[in-house]
Design a protein around this motif. Structure first.
Motif, PDB file in Angstrom:
ATOM      1  N   LEU A 125     -13.419 -16.132  -9.539  1.00  5.78           N
ATOM      2  CA  LEU A 125     -12.779 -16.701 -10.721  1.00  5.78           C
ATOM      3  C   LEU A 125     -12.946 -15.794 -11.932  1.00  5.78           C
ATOM      4  N   VAL A 126     -14.136 -15.236 -12.110  1.00  8.97           N
ATOM      5  CA  VAL A 126     -14.383 -14.331 -13.246  1.00  8.97           C
ATOM      6  C   VAL A 126     -13.498 -13.095 -13.126  1.00  8.97           C
ATOM      7  N   LYS A 127     -13.400 -12.523 -11.924  1.00  9.66           N
ATOM      8  CA  LYS A 127     -12.539 -11.351 -11.723  1.00  9.66           C
ATOM      9  C   LYS A 127     -11.075 -11.693 -11.972  1.00  9.66           C
ATOM     10  N   LEU A 128     -10.679 -12.889 -11.554  1.00 11.77           N
ATOM     11  CA  LEU A 128      -9.294 -13.313 -11.751  1.00 11.77           C
ATOM     12  C   LEU A 128      -8.978 -13.479 -13.232  1.00 11.77           C
ATOM     13  N   LEU A 129      -9.905 -14.077 -13.968  1.00 14.92           N
ATOM     14  CA  LEU A 129      -9.663 -14.369 -15.375  1.00 14.92           C
ATOM     15  C   LEU A 129      -9.872 -13.177 -16.298  1.00 14.92           C
ATOM     16  N   LEU A 130     -10.773 -12.281 -15.925  1.00 13.78           N
ATOM     17  CA  LEU A 130     -11.106 -11.165 -16.816  1.00 13.78           C
ATOM     18  C   LEU A 130     -10.290  -9.917 -16.483  1.00 13.78           C
ATOM     19  N   THR A 131      -8.977 -10.066 -16.524  1.00 13.46           N
ATOM     20  CA  THR A 131      -8.085  -8.919 -16.355  1.00 13.46           C
ATOM     21  C   THR A 131      -7.551  -8.537 -17.727  1.00 13.46           C
ATOM     22  N   PRO A 132      -7.098  -7.300 -17.906  1.00 12.40           N
ATOM     23  CA  PRO A 132      -6.541  -6.913 -19.213  1.00 12.40           C
ATOM     24  C   PRO A 132      -5.364  -7.803 -19.633  1.00 12.40           C
ATOM     25  N   ALA A 133      -4.509  -8.179 -18.689  1.00 14.24           N
ATOM     26  CA  ALA A 133      -3.363  -9.029 -19.038  1.00 14.24           C
ATOM     27  C   ALA A 133      -3.829 -10.388 -19.547  1.00 14.24           C
ATOM     28  N   ASN A 134      -4.815 -10.983 -18.875  1.00 12.94           N
ATOM     29  CA  ASN A 134      -5.329 -12.283 -19.316  1.00 12.94           C
ATOM     30  C   ASN A 134      -6.033 -12.182 -20.661  1.00 12.94           C
ATOM     31  N   ALA A 135      -6.704 -11.060 -20.918  1.00 12.58           N
ATOM     32  CA  ALA A 135      -7.361 -10.871 -22.215  1.00 12.58           C
ATOM     33  C   ALA A 135      -6.322 -10.827 -23.334  1.00 12.58           C
ATOM     34  N   VAL A 136      -5.175 -10.144 -23.110  1.00 15.05           N
ATOM     35  CA  VAL A 136      -4.112 -10.076 -24.111  1.00 15.05           C
ATOM     36  C   VAL A 136      -3.506 -11.462 -24.333  1.00 15.05           C
ATOM     37  N   ILE A 137      -3.273 -12.200 -23.226  1.00 17.41           N
ATOM     38  CA  ILE A 137      -2.713 -13.550 -23.334  1.00 17.41           C
ATOM     39  C   ILE A 137      -3.665 -14.463 -24.106  1.00 17.41           C
ATOM     40  N   ALA A 138      -4.962 -14.393 -23.788  1.00 13.97           N
ATOM     41  CA  ALA A 138      -5.945 -15.228 -24.471  1.00 13.97           C
ATOM     42  C   ALA A 138      -6.022 -14.881 -25.954  1.00 13.97           C
ATOM     43  N   ALA A 139      -5.991 -13.577 -26.284  1.00 14.84           N
ATOM     44  CA  ALA A 139      -6.037 -13.165 -27.690  1.00 14.84           C
ATOM     45  C   ALA A 139      -4.797 -13.650 -28.432  1.00 14.84           C
ATOM     46  N   ALA A 140      -3.621 -13.523 -27.812  1.00 18.07           N
ATOM     47  CA  ALA A 140      -2.382 -13.979 -28.447  1.00 18.07           C
ATOM     48  C   ALA A 140      -2.401 -15.494 -28.647  1.00 18.07           C
ATOM     49  N   ALA A 141      -2.869 -16.225 -27.634  1.00 21.42           N
ATOM     50  CA  ALA A 141      -2.952 -17.680 -27.759  1.00 21.42           C
ATOM     51  C   ALA A 141      -3.929 -18.068 -28.867  1.00 21.42           C
ATOM     52  N   GLY A 142      -5.063 -17.373 -28.948  1.00 24.16           N
ATOM     53  CA  GLY A 142      -6.046 -17.654 -29.996  1.00 24.16           C
ATOM     54  C   GLY A 142      -5.489 -17.398 -31.384  1.00 24.16           C
ATOM     55  N   ILE A 143      -4.784 -16.284 -31.540  1.00 24.74           N
ATOM     56  CA  ILE A 143      -4.183 -15.964 -32.842  1.00 24.74           C
ATOM     57  C   ILE A 143      -3.115 -16.989 -33.192  1.00 24.74           C
ATOM     58  N   GLY A 144      -2.297 -17.372 -32.197  1.00 25.99           N
ATOM     59  CA  GLY A 144      -1.266 -18.390 -32.428  1.00 25.99           C
ATOM     60  C   GLY A 144      -1.864 -19.718 -32.863  1.00 25.99           C
ATOM     61  N   LEU A 145      -2.929 -20.143 -32.186  1.00 24.70           N
ATOM     62  CA  LEU A 145      -3.594 -21.391 -32.554  1.00 24.70           C
ATOM     63  C   LEU A 145      -4.181 -21.316 -33.961  1.00 24.70           C
ATOM     64  N   LEU A 146      -4.794 -20.178 -34.292  1.00 24.63           N
ATOM     65  CA  LEU A 146      -5.369 -20.014 -35.621  1.00 24.63           C
ATOM     66  C   LEU A 146      -4.292 -20.069 -36.697  1.00 24.63           C
ATOM     67  N   LEU A 147      -3.186 -19.360 -36.487  1.00 24.22           N
ATOM     68  CA  LEU A 147      -2.099 -19.374 -37.466  1.00 24.22           C
ATOM     69  C   LEU A 147      -1.488 -20.768 -37.593  1.00 24.22           C
ATOM     70  N   GLY A 148      -1.324 -21.462 -36.466  1.00 19.82           N
ATOM     71  CA  GLY A 148      -0.798 -22.820 -36.503  1.00 19.82           C
ATOM     72  C   GLY A 148      -1.709 -23.762 -37.276  1.00 19.82           C
ATOM     73  N   TRP A 149      -3.009 -23.623 -37.050  1.00 21.15           N
ATOM     74  CA  TRP A 149      -3.977 -24.473 -37.758  1.00 21.15           C
ATOM     75  C   TRP A 149      -3.958 -24.183 -39.249  1.00 21.15           C
ATOM     76  N   LEU A 150      -3.894 -22.881 -39.620  1.00 20.68           N
ATOM     77  CA  LEU A 150      -3.854 -22.518 -41.040  1.00 20.68           C
ATOM     78  C   LEU A 150      -2.594 -23.063 -41.708  1.00 20.68           C
ATOM     79  N   GLU A 151      -1.457 -23.003 -41.002  1.00 16.44           N
ATOM     80  CA  GLU A 151      -0.208 -23.543 -41.556  1.00 16.44           C
ATOM     81  C   GLU A 151      -0.297 -25.061 -41.712  1.00 16.44           C
ATOM     82  N   TRP A 152      -0.835 -25.746 -40.693  1.00 12.89           N
ATOM     83  CA  TRP A 152      -1.008 -27.196 -40.769  1.00 12.89           C
ATOM     84  C   TRP A 152      -1.898 -27.570 -41.948  1.00 12.89           C
ATOM     85  N   ARG A 153      -2.967 -26.806 -42.125  1.00  9.01           N
ATOM     86  CA  ARG A 153      -3.893 -27.094 -43.220  1.00  9.01           C
ATOM     87  C   ARG A 153      -3.242 -26.833 -44.579  1.00  9.01           C
ATOM     88  N   ARG A 154      -2.454 -25.761 -44.673  1.00 11.60           N
ATOM     89  CA  ARG A 154      -1.764 -25.430 -45.931  1.00 11.60           C
ATOM     90  C   ARG A 154      -0.796 -26.551 -46.323  1.00 11.60           C
TER      91      ARG A 154
END
Length: 195
Positions: free
Chosen positions: A154-183
């Motif tokens: 499971l760790v090998k499956l999840l810790l691929t470069p593609a999954n890291a990019v997807i996770a980072a993009a999802a995290g940034i999207g969630l952060l921006l969405g939360w900041l907009e909601w709060r604003r």
């Protein structure tokens, strides 16, 4: 789990599992069990080390809380919301909380400090900790040992470069969405809120 902790376990074996259990917690002990499955060290040694690390780290937090209440570290712990929840649970079920706090996420450090500030006797806490750590440490090592292959897969499956990019993009999207909601939720001073 941090890469340094993984290397600590690989380099020092069962002692690393004990230190990981004392410092980091569950994931270090489970991964220690998974590494033990590959024959790098004895699973029995890992279970004993996890028990010792869990027991002594909680005893340390208990005695620091009881003897150093004014220390900056203790003060920071007492300011956290989890500390207030721990005090409520201790008041309602002191023995049950002393035994079970390590099995509840977020209470590993705040739990012993809160208990130290209650009327629970040090001897009673130590006895309950012996029983609790004897289940927690070996139980998590067994979990890692039994499901080690699946965990590694499971760790090998999840810790691929593609999954890291997807996770980072999802995290940034969630952060921006939360900041907009709060604003939108907080009105700007001087302007009436619409709607």
């Amino acid at each position: 789990m941090s890469l340094d902790l993984h290397h600590l376990i690989e380099r020092f074996g069962a002692i690393g599992v004990g230190l990981g259990g004392a410092i980091e917690g569950e994931s270090a002990v489970v991964i220690g069990g998974a590494i033990a499955r590959h024959g790098m060290f004895s699973p029995w040694g890992a279970a004993l080390a996890a028990f010792i690390g869990a027991f002594f780290s909680c005893q340390l937090f208990f005695y620091v809380g009881r003897s150093q209440r004014e220390h900056r570290l203790v003060q920071r712990i007492t300011e956290k919301p989890v500390f207030a929840r721990a005090l409520i649970l201790i008041e309602r079920h002191p023995r049950l909380f002393c035994f079970g706090f390590r099995f509840i996420y977020g209470f590993r450090i705040a739990g012993p400090v809160a208990i130290s500030m209650s009327r629970v006797k040090a001897r009673d806490f130590a006895l309950l900790q012996l029983a609790s750590a004897a289940i927690w440490g070996p139980g998590l090592v067994w979990l890692g040992y039994t499901f080690g292959r699946q965990i590694v897969w499971l760790v090998k499956l999840l810790l691929t470069p593609a999954n890291a990019v997807i996770a980072a993009a999802a995290g940034i999207g969630l952060l921006l969405g939360w900041l907009e909601w709060r604003r939108r939720r907080v009105p700007t001073s001087g302007r009436p809120e619409l709607g």
